[in-house]
Design a protein around this motif. Structure first.
Motif, mmCIF file in Angstrom:
data_model
loop_
_atom_site.group_PDB
_atom_site.id
_atom_site.type_symbol
_atom_site.label_atom_id
_atom_site.label_comp_id
_atom_site.label_asym_id
_atom_site.label_seq_id
_atom_site.Cartn_x
_atom_site.Cartn_y
_atom_site.Cartn_z
ATOM 1 N N LEU A 47 0.750 -1.266 -0.006
ATOM 2 C CA LEU A 47 -0.133 0.068 -0.079
ATOM 3 C C LEU A 47 0.995 1.215 0.065
ATOM 4 C CD1 LEU A 47 -2.789 -0.851 2.565
ATOM 5 C CD2 LEU A 47 -2.963 -1.071 0.039
ATOM 6 N N TYR A 48 1.890 1.363 0.625
ATOM 7 C CA TYR A 48 2.704 2.347 1.105
ATOM 8 C C TYR A 48 3.415 2.611 -0.460
ATOM 9 C CZ TYR A 48 6.724 5.226 2.081
ATOM 10 O OH TYR A 48 7.894 6.264 2.364
ATOM 11 N N LYS A 49 3.908 1.737 -1.155
ATOM 12 C CA LYS A 49 4.673 1.723 -2.467
ATOM 13 C C LYS A 49 3.681 2.370 -3.477
ATOM 14 C CE LYS A 49 8.471 -1.444 -1.260
ATOM 15 N NZ LYS A 49 8.732 -3.047 -1.523
ATOM 16 N N SER A 50 2.426 1.940 -3.270
ATOM 17 C CA SER A 50 1.629 2.477 -4.101
ATOM 18 C C SER A 50 1.042 3.983 -4.050
ATOM 19 C CB SER A 50 0.208 1.735 -4.205
ATOM 20 O OG SER A 50 -0.757 1.981 -2.949
ATOM 21 N N GLY A 51 1.712 4.736 -3.092
ATOM 22 C CA GLY A 51 1.259 5.995 -2.583
ATOM 23 C C GLY A 51 -0.011 6.074 -1.742
ATOM 24 N N LEU A 52 -0.423 5.131 -1.263
ATOM 25 C CA LEU A 52 -1.775 5.289 -0.391
ATOM 26 C C LEU A 52 -0.930 5.334 1.031
ATOM 27 C CD1 LEU A 52 -3.655 2.309 -1.729
ATOM 28 C CD2 LEU A 52 -4.469 4.709 -1.541
ATOM 29 N N ARG A 53 -1.633 6.299 2.067
ATOM 30 C CA ARG A 53 -1.210 6.599 3.211
ATOM 31 C C ARG A 53 -1.400 5.405 4.288
ATOM 32 N NH1 ARG A 53 -4.784 11.850 3.147
ATOM 33 N NH2 ARG A 53 -4.541 12.221 1.036
ATOM 34 N N VAL A 54 -0.305 5.066 5.122
ATOM 35 C CA VAL A 54 -0.279 4.131 6.101
ATOM 36 C C VAL A 54 0.491 4.625 7.110
ATOM 37 C CG1 VAL A 54 -0.611 2.100 4.625
ATOM 38 C CG2 VAL A 54 1.850 3.022 5.007
ATOM 39 N N PRO A 55 0.235 4.066 8.378
ATOM 40 C CA PRO A 55 1.194 4.514 9.787
ATOM 41 C C PRO A 55 2.471 3.991 9.381
ATOM 42 C CG PRO A 55 -0.569 2.801 10.194
ATOM 43 C CD PRO A 55 -0.744 3.139 8.758
ATOM 44 N N ARG A 56 3.341 4.638 10.169
ATOM 45 C CA ARG A 56 4.891 4.117 10.318
ATOM 46 C C ARG A 56 4.873 2.653 10.828
ATOM 47 N NH1 ARG A 56 7.953 9.470 12.652
ATOM 48 N NH2 ARG A 56 5.768 9.583 13.562
ATOM 49 N N GLN A 57 5.679 1.876 10.399
ATOM 50 C CA GLN A 57 5.575 0.432 11.017
ATOM 51 C C GLN A 57 6.802 -0.064 10.864
ATOM 52 O OE1 GLN A 57 3.794 -3.304 8.757
ATOM 53 N NE2 GLN A 57 2.011 -2.352 9.910
ATOM 54 N N ALA A 58 7.378 -1.199 11.929
ATOM 55 C CA ALA A 58 8.487 -2.042 11.809
ATOM 56 C C ALA A 58 8.097 -3.233 12.228
ATOM 57 C CB ALA A 58 9.650 -1.164 12.605
ATOM 58 N N ILE A 59 9.185 -4.051 11.900
ATOM 59 C CA ILE A 59 8.951 -5.827 12.392
ATOM 60 C C ILE A 59 9.872 -5.404 13.678
ATOM 61 C CG2 ILE A 59 9.700 -7.956 11.904
ATOM 62 C CD1 ILE A 59 9.233 -7.423 8.936
ATOM 63 N N TYR A 60 9.186 -6.052 14.541
ATOM 64 C CA TYR A 60 9.964 -6.332 16.075
ATOM 65 C C TYR A 60 11.149 -7.091 15.993
ATOM 66 C CZ TYR A 60 10.733 -7.749 20.811
ATOM 67 O OH TYR A 60 11.500 -8.018 21.993
ATOM 68 N N ILE A 61 12.300 -6.443 16.375
ATOM 69 C CA ILE A 61 13.550 -7.155 16.675
ATOM 70 C C ILE A 61 14.021 -7.417 17.844
ATOM 71 C CG2 ILE A 61 16.050 -7.232 16.029
ATOM 72 C CD1 ILE A 61 15.033 -5.072 13.704
ATOM 73 N N ASN A 62 13.915 -6.317 18.730
ATOM 74 C CA ASN A 62 14.216 -6.464 20.092
ATOM 75 C C ASN A 62 13.637 -5.494 20.979
ATOM 76 O OD1 ASN A 62 16.193 -4.457 20.161
ATOM 77 N ND2 ASN A 62 17.639 -5.830 19.114
ATOM 78 N N MET A 63 13.811 -5.593 22.337
ATOM 79 C CA MET A 63 13.154 -4.509 23.264
ATOM 80 C C MET A 63 13.863 -3.213 23.065
ATOM 81 S SD MET A 63 10.360 -5.308 24.723
ATOM 82 C CE MET A 63 10.383 -3.981 25.901
ATOM 83 N N THR A 64 15.007 -3.311 22.888
ATOM 84 C CA THR A 64 15.740 -1.591 22.699
ATOM 85 C C THR A 64 15.228 -1.007 21.457
ATOM 86 O OG1 THR A 64 17.879 -2.686 23.483
ATOM 87 C CG2 THR A 64 17.939 -0.818 22.359
ATOM 88 N N GLN A 65 14.773 -1.883 20.239
ATOM 89 C CA GLN A 65 14.458 -1.231 18.949
ATOM 90 C C GLN A 65 12.999 -0.719 19.420
ATOM 91 O OE1 GLN A 65 12.504 -3.592 16.939
ATOM 92 N NE2 GLN A 65 12.168 -2.798 14.938
#
Length: 307
Positions: free
Chosen positions: A66-84
């Motif tokens: 969706l993001y690459k198509s220009g549609l608006r999405v919230p910021r997001q990340a895949i969980y790596i660890n608690m520090t991140q």
């Protein structure tokens, strides 16, 4: 068959379409008309390809496409660890923690601002998926838009579960009482979870399970607005702006899915601001009555029977 399958079966029968129940427990059925037949599971059909299913099942993949198509999405990340996770929580102020796959709000914790809550939220999400998503918490009204045959059909506002005090019952008693009513009216499809997440939401409002809620005071007990977790739904189809309608239709094309429920967060249904947070490949069309979702669904599968 559950209500989500039955509403479509009933509409098919009014048009002379033959219905063959394949597996009642799975809500699997086949619709036959002339030389054409379509296998369905509620609103999911053979018309939805395996690639679209794969995309919708992975919330992170949905988000990226969706993001690459220009549609608006919230910021997001895949969980790596608690520090991140802590760094993102401080940067974005508040997080939504969710399993990368799943449905009906299971394993989702909304508006996480403290380390202890973050640890519990990640633990909860990990029960439902190997991969966990950290998402920016966006304030807004929860809007579910239904697109059928890549065309906007209906929209509902979804509101989180709440209880109303009677001045005598504890919060736990009020939740159990409301759940009893929800189970009766929805056939068990909807009820407020009695778990640590509900307890967290209650605690944020300076209450505990055993506190008596004052007479006529309303208390929100869930952050997620899902119907299955006791949320309420209101038809807002006529209020939805052209911008939101076209964004939903574009999303259906980008995801290559002809029947889809898209979850938006918006400040105003008639405005232009939005983010899309999820796509559901098997949306519950019965939740959108009196809008003609069942009619448009059968129109899509068997256009020759269109009324």
């Amino acid at each position: 068959m559950n209500v989500y399958a039955q509403i479509l079966i009933d509409e098919a029968k009014t048009r002379g379409i033959t219905v063959k129940i394949i597996d009642e427990e799975a809500n699997l059925y086949r619709l036959c008309y002339g030389n054409n037949s379509v296998l369905c599971r509620e609103s999911l059909t053979e018309k939805t390809c395996a690639m679209a299913m794969t995309i919708c099942d992975d919330k992170s993949l949905t988000h990226r496409i969706l993001y690459k198509s220009g549609l608006r999405v919230p910021r997001q990340a895949i969980y790596i660890n608690m520090t991140q996770a802590i760094d993102l929580m401080q940067t974005w102020n508040s997080l939504v923690i969710k399993p990368a796959s799943g449905e009906q709000g299971r394993g989702i914790t909304v508006d996480v601002r403290e380390k202890e809550e973050l640890q519990q939220a990640i633990k909860s999400a990990s029960k439902y998926s190997e991969h966990i998503l950290l998402e920016e918490f966006v304030h807004g009204r929860d809007l579910r838009i239904i697109v059928i045959d890549h065309k906007f059909v209906a929209a509902i506002e979804r509101k989180p579960a709440f209880i109303i005090g009677d001045g005598a019952s504890t919060i736990r008693q009020l939740v159990k009482k409301k759940n009893k009513a929800l189970i009766q009216t929805t056939g068990g499809e909807s009820q407020i979870p009695i778990n640590t997440e509900t307890e967290r939401v209650i605690h944020h409002r300076n209450f505990s399970w055993e506190d008596v809620l004052p007479h006529e005071q309303e208390l929100q007990v869930c952050k997620t607005a899902n119907y299955h977790t006791g949320g309420t739904i209101i038809d807002v189809t006529d209020e939805v702006s052209y911008t939101l309608r076209t964004a939903a239709e574009k999303a259906s094309h980008v995801l290559n899915i002809p029947v889809v429920g898209l979850d938006f967060l918006v400040p105003d249904f008639s405005g232009d601001d939005y983010v899309i947070i999820e796509a559901n490949e098997r949306p519950g069309l019965a939740n959108h009555e009196p809008q003609p979702t069942a009619e448009r669904f059968i129109d899509f599968l068997f256009p020759e029977t269109k009324k």
